[in-house]
Enzyme design. Sequence first.
Site, PDB file in Angstrom:
ATOM      1  N   HIS A 236      51.833 -79.595  29.702  1.00 19.59           N
ATOM      2  CA  HIS A 236      52.051 -78.680  28.586  1.00 19.59           C
ATOM      3  C   HIS A 236      50.672 -78.283  28.069  1.00 19.59           C
ATOM      4  CE1 HIS A 236      53.828 -77.866  24.313  1.00 19.59           C
ATOM      5  NE2 HIS A 236      53.545 -76.760  24.988  1.00 19.59           N
ATOM      6  N   ASP A 237      50.399 -76.980  28.000  1.00 19.87           N
ATOM      7  CA  ASP A 237      49.045 -76.537  27.660  1.00 19.87           C
ATOM      8  C   ASP A 237      48.580 -77.074  26.310  1.00 19.87           C
ATOM      9  OD1 ASP A 237      50.726 -74.882  26.157  1.00 19.87           O
ATOM     10  OD2 ASP A 237      50.022 -73.013  27.085  1.00 19.87           O
ATOM     11  N   THR A 259      48.832 -67.276  21.653  1.00 22.24           N
ATOM     12  CA  THR A 259      50.076 -66.569  21.365  1.00 22.24           C
ATOM     13  C   THR A 259      50.853 -67.296  20.271  1.00 22.24           C
ATOM     14  OG1 THR A 259      50.165 -65.727  23.622  1.00 22.24           O
ATOM     15  CG2 THR A 259      52.226 -65.738  22.374  1.00 22.24           C
TER      16      THR A 259
END
Length: 482
Positions: A236-237, A259
């Site tokens: 997961h970034d 984002t």
Amino acid sequence: MSTRLKAFAAVDLGASSGRVMVGRVGPDTLELAEAHRFQNRPVRVPEGLRWDILSLYAGVLDGLRAAGQVDSVGIDSWAVDYGLLDADGALLGNPVHYRDARTVGVAEKVWATVPAAELYAATGIQYAPFNTLYQVTAARVTRQLDQAERLLLIPDLLTYWLTGRPGTELTNASTTQLIDPRTRDWSYDIAERLGIDLRLFAPLRRPGDPAGLLLPHVLAQTGLTGPVPVTTVGSHDTASAVAAVPATGERFAYICTGTWSLAGLELDAPVLTEASRAANFTNELGLDGTVRYLRNIMGLWLLQECLREWGRPDLGELLTAAAEVAPLRSVVDAGDAVFLAPDRMPARIADACRESGQPVPESPAEMTRCILDSLALAHRRAIGEAQSLAEHLVDVVHIVGGGTRNPLLCQLTADACGLPVVAGPAEAAALGNVLVQARAHGLVGDRASMRRLLARTQPSRRYEPRGDTAAWRAAEDRLARP
């Protein structure tokens, strides 16, 4: 511990772009260079909004070719979305985008079986309409799910295509709302009650675990000489980005910007109280048994969508003009689901201001200032509430990710929080990805050592808070009014 400089390819996929970065790591060296950057453009087809996963995979291969010979590869991406494979390992259609409308009203159906409070107490994951749990529930009526033998989250799908070995990385799996954050294993009871077959998921992997070797045809396409291992990272970034926060102690908050804005704390244990659920905080798993206790905020998506509608004007000029606009003239709730879907963002922000009795931003500069003030206010609220709910006070806020390139947002966040902000690194997810690979290969030590290396080698900028926070408290009160 090895002293040789090694090279690691970090595949880092965001919701609007992907990149392959090459990190070179030694005992006192951490260098990062971009090998390849490519667009991530979802496609709207008759059945809904889909990810162009083949284009993303092609971008990964192009990036590995541009990276040159490396000692390892690691992949991170956004969370919750997945691909389905049939019994032969073939992909059953393009993965559905989390902004697709298929999950509208699904949460209420889930809660009829497992009440929301009970679901949170078991999994610690905040309500978001696109959580994997709700996506899988929405997919039950589809032929694709009936035919599926395997479900792989996006980074695991790409890893599978590179190596032929399926797995489910834990930090990303924790976002599915099917993991128990206390046991760090599947929540078998929740899955059984909701009729979700956990056999769809490949065995769990943890950051640092080996994920296989690049397949011969991948080596041929990329020009790499094997064997080249793929190393499991915090896929997961946000997990990778938090691993790259250059904090020098434990009393820090972080905001991973892009984002989305993910604002919160790094904890040793989850916070599963009803007050935490009501405040919509999430307990995602991080590196080394940590918990990422955070709130999801819409983030720079609001500005990205406006820029797209305005024909992509020069951002630097727009930020300069926005800095001259009167502060806190109008603010909106940056966590409101009304802003989740693409298109018509300036109109939706204007509607929200109008409905709350605030002046409607008329120029792009006024709209930009409204967005950045609103994000800073959301950062303030998230960090303040996280400290209270977790009983964990902080002295500094670390901003990492793309928002570090927005000095106005960083300064406004310092002003709103009344705390110093340290901004950097911008490519935090890629750096965290690289560092987990480097640690698995014996070049760095524990998490604290990783962060010390980051602090020594990566540039950052400090923003001191200006004035008091009274105006920000007043803006909070405006949003709180019915």
